[in-house]
Design an enzyme around this catalytic site. Structure first.
Site, mmCIF file in Angstrom:
data_model
loop_
_atom_site.group_PDB
_atom_site.id
_atom_site.type_symbol
_atom_site.label_atom_id
_atom_site.label_comp_id
_atom_site.label_asym_id
_atom_site.label_seq_id
_atom_site.Cartn_x
_atom_site.Cartn_y
_atom_site.Cartn_z
ATOM 1 N N HIS A 7 0.822 -1.224 0.000
ATOM 2 C CA HIS A 7 0.000 0.000 0.000
ATOM 3 C C HIS A 7 0.848 1.264 0.000
ATOM 4 O O HIS A 7 1.915 1.311 0.619
ATOM 5 C CB HIS A 7 -1.041 -0.003 1.125
ATOM 6 C CG HIS A 7 -0.504 0.060 2.525
ATOM 7 N ND1 HIS A 7 -0.226 1.245 3.165
ATOM 8 C CD2 HIS A 7 -0.241 -0.925 3.426
ATOM 9 C CE1 HIS A 7 0.180 0.999 4.392
ATOM 10 N NE2 HIS A 7 0.202 -0.304 4.575
ATOM 11 N N GLU A 54 -5.152 2.028 3.048
ATOM 12 C CA GLU A 54 -5.056 0.765 3.796
ATOM 13 C C GLU A 54 -5.152 1.001 5.288
ATOM 14 O O GLU A 54 -5.782 0.233 6.018
ATOM 15 C CB GLU A 54 -3.723 0.065 3.476
ATOM 16 C CG GLU A 54 -3.613 -1.353 4.042
ATOM 17 C CD GLU A 54 -3.177 -1.429 5.511
ATOM 18 O OE1 GLU A 54 -3.369 -2.473 6.137
ATOM 19 O OE2 GLU A 54 -2.649 -0.427 6.041
ATOM 20 N N GLU A 55 -4.509 2.064 5.766
ATOM 21 C CA GLU A 55 -4.408 2.264 7.221
ATOM 22 C C GLU A 55 -5.756 2.516 7.883
ATOM 23 O O GLU A 55 -5.892 2.395 9.090
ATOM 24 C CB GLU A 55 -3.439 3.422 7.529
ATOM 25 C CG GLU A 55 -2.003 3.170 7.085
ATOM 26 C CD GLU A 55 -1.301 2.087 7.893
ATOM 27 O OE1 GLU A 55 -1.938 1.479 8.759
ATOM 28 O OE2 GLU A 55 -0.112 1.842 7.632
ATOM 29 N N ASP A 93 2.966 -6.536 3.536
ATOM 30 C CA ASP A 93 2.676 -5.397 4.428
ATOM 31 C C ASP A 93 3.189 -5.645 5.837
ATOM 32 O O ASP A 93 2.650 -5.108 6.805
ATOM 33 C CB ASP A 93 1.163 -5.120 4.438
ATOM 34 C CG ASP A 93 0.839 -3.807 5.152
ATOM 35 O OD1 ASP A 93 1.755 -2.973 5.311
ATOM 36 O OD2 ASP A 93 -0.314 -3.624 5.568
ATOM 37 N N HIS A 141 4.026 2.745 12.689
ATOM 38 C CA HIS A 141 3.145 3.915 12.955
ATOM 39 C C HIS A 141 3.809 4.965 13.844
ATOM 40 O O HIS A 141 3.128 5.642 14.620
ATOM 41 C CB HIS A 141 1.824 3.469 13.603
ATOM 42 C CG HIS A 141 0.989 2.586 12.742
ATOM 43 N ND1 HIS A 141 -0.254 2.140 13.114
ATOM 44 C CD2 HIS A 141 1.208 2.057 11.510
ATOM 45 C CE1 HIS A 141 -0.768 1.388 12.152
ATOM 46 N NE2 HIS A 141 0.119 1.319 11.172
#
Lengths: 426, 26
Positions: free
Chosen positions: A245, A291-292, A319, A389
């Site tokens: 992604h 995606e997130e 991923d 993240h």
């Protein structure tokens, strides 16, 4: 000797370190790419241009994605002593009033403890100091902490970051409000600050925190899944899909999550094209958007293309990092697994012949749930959630040689499956 | 429809054929 040619080109030949260089050029130029942002638009344009210049057949498929903006945010402990907290608001959180929220803190270690102490939570900021067990088990506190706290009357929630290791680094991520439950501001705090408040609470000391968050949700934004192909010569309508992604969080560079996955999916097509190869079926790299926020772009892709499901031979997703590859995770029928066991034997020169169970990935899961064989890259991921993240997700965690190996594995598997006489059996 | 054992033989034959085919890419 096609597999050997691909491996040689990726690991020792002219293409070595190319996926790393492409990732560095991309992330250094664009930076992070959160859903709905101008940066994400730029990232999609960049990749469209770059892959077109690479000689691939590229197009964009429009989708709508969430547009949440963080705004200014801060948190300070006021009692028992003054201390600033490093925080990151969680995706979809509401903001605080402009003057912020100042309230006493209740620290708990689990949802169970919160329910047991529900009467103490009214009017307070609930701090979750849940221990890290595994990402899958612990992430429920990030996802549902705000709603669980709101149910017992809390005014905000602060969640210990979902990571096994910390150097005072907050880790953001998406969270979900439950329908019918008041929406309260929610942010992640560092492991260190969560434990600090836990110790104060264990001593019976009162804790007061002031939280300010300027977060807001804007109308859904226009975006695109970016699709690059090498058309199959015999069955162009049949597809082996490989993917990563393009969007990321709004911290760090999104190099690991998931710039690496996107780049090796592009690189796999480049390697095959550079060798002048063309498989029987179409090889399609899809660089997902949104995606997130829960695989938003991928879900819309599935809705649009599921009518052609019988033509999807294999769906692949990377991923979970592009560190040293350890093997291929695969979900499919016994007959398909037998074929894949033969395919991974071709990876002996890079010592990744292990075919594991449980292919996984947010973006390919709709296809897999519908019965399409799915594969994912298993890498040496013990440090993955250290950076996930957070501001630490930068090019510095990437290694060119490791990316060469991932690219080689990705390209060999995709090419060979796309070139076999028969599709994988469902 | 093929009898059960014929199908099984057919599957085995096919599996060995695919193995040989994949080995061609080594």
């Amino acid at each position: 000797d096609v597999a050997k040619q691909i491996i040689d080109l990726a690991v020792f030949g002219a293409a070595q370190n190319r996926s790393y260089r492409r990732l560095a050029d991309f992330t250094d130029t664009i930076g992070n790419r959160v859903s709905g942002s101008h940066n994400l638009e730029m990232a999609i344009k960049y990749m469209y241009t770059a892959m077109t210049q690479d000689g691939l057949d590229v197009h964009l498929e429009p989708v709508k994605i969430p547009h949440w903006v963080r705004g200014e945010e801060s948190a300070q402990m006021i009692v028992p002593r003054a201390k600033s907290f490093a925080i990151l608001g969680l995706g979809s959180s509401v903001g605080t009033p402009p003057e912020g929220i100042e309230a006493e803190v209740l620290v708990v270690e689990s949802f169970l403890e919160l329910r047991r102490r529900a009467s103490e939570a009214v009017g307070k900021i609930v701090v979750f100091n849940q221990p890290f067990v595994s990402y899958g088990l612990t992430v429920v506190y990030r996802a549902y902490g705000a709603s669980e706290a709101a149910k017992v009357g809390a005014v905000a929630s602060l969640i210990r970051s979902i990571t096994p290791f910390s150097i005072n680094s907050p880790h953001t991520g998406w969270q979900d409000y439950q329908d019918g439950v008041k929406r309260i501001p929610t942010a992640c705090i560092t492991v260190e600050d969560a434990e600090l408040m836990w110790r104060f609470a264990q001593r019976g000391q009162k804790i007061v925190v002031r939280l300010m968050m300027g977060a807001k949700t804007l109308p859904d934004a226009d975006s695109f899944n970016t699709v690059a192909e090498i058309k199959g010569w015999q069955h162009p309508e049949q597809v082996v899909l490989l993917s990563g992604h393009l969007d990321s969080w709004d911290v760090g560079q999104g190099a690991m999550d998931d710039g690496g996955g996107a780049m090796i999916s592009w690189e796999a097509l480049s390697l095959i094209k550079d060798l002048g190869l063309r498989p029987r079926r179409t090889l399609r790299a899809v660089l997902w958007t949104g995606e997130e926020q829960g695989g938003v772009g991928a879900q819309q892709y599935y809705n649009l293309h599921k009518v052609n499901m019988s033509n999807f031979d294999l769906v692949m997703e990377s991923d979970l990092g592009t560190f040293t590859p350890l093997g291929l995770q695969f979900t499919g029928s016994d007959a398909a697994r037998k074929v894949m066991e033969e395919v991974v034997k071709l990876l002996a020169p890079i010592n990744t012949t292990k075919l594991e169970t449980h292919g996984e990935g947010t973006d390919i899961s709709p296809w897999m749930q519908a019965g399409v064989p799915g594969a994912s890259l298993h890498v040496a991921d013990s440090r993955y959630f250290w950076f996930h993240h957070s501001e630490g997700d930068t090019m510095t965690v990437q290694d060119p040689q490791e990316m060469n190996l991932c690219s080689a594995l990705w390209a060999v598997v995709a090419y060979v499956v796309a070139d076999l006489q028969d599709m994988l059996q469902r | 429809a093929l009898p059960k054992n014929s199908r099984s033989n057919d599957t085995e034959r096919k599996a060995s054929h695919v193995a040989a085919e994949v080995a061609g890419y080594t």
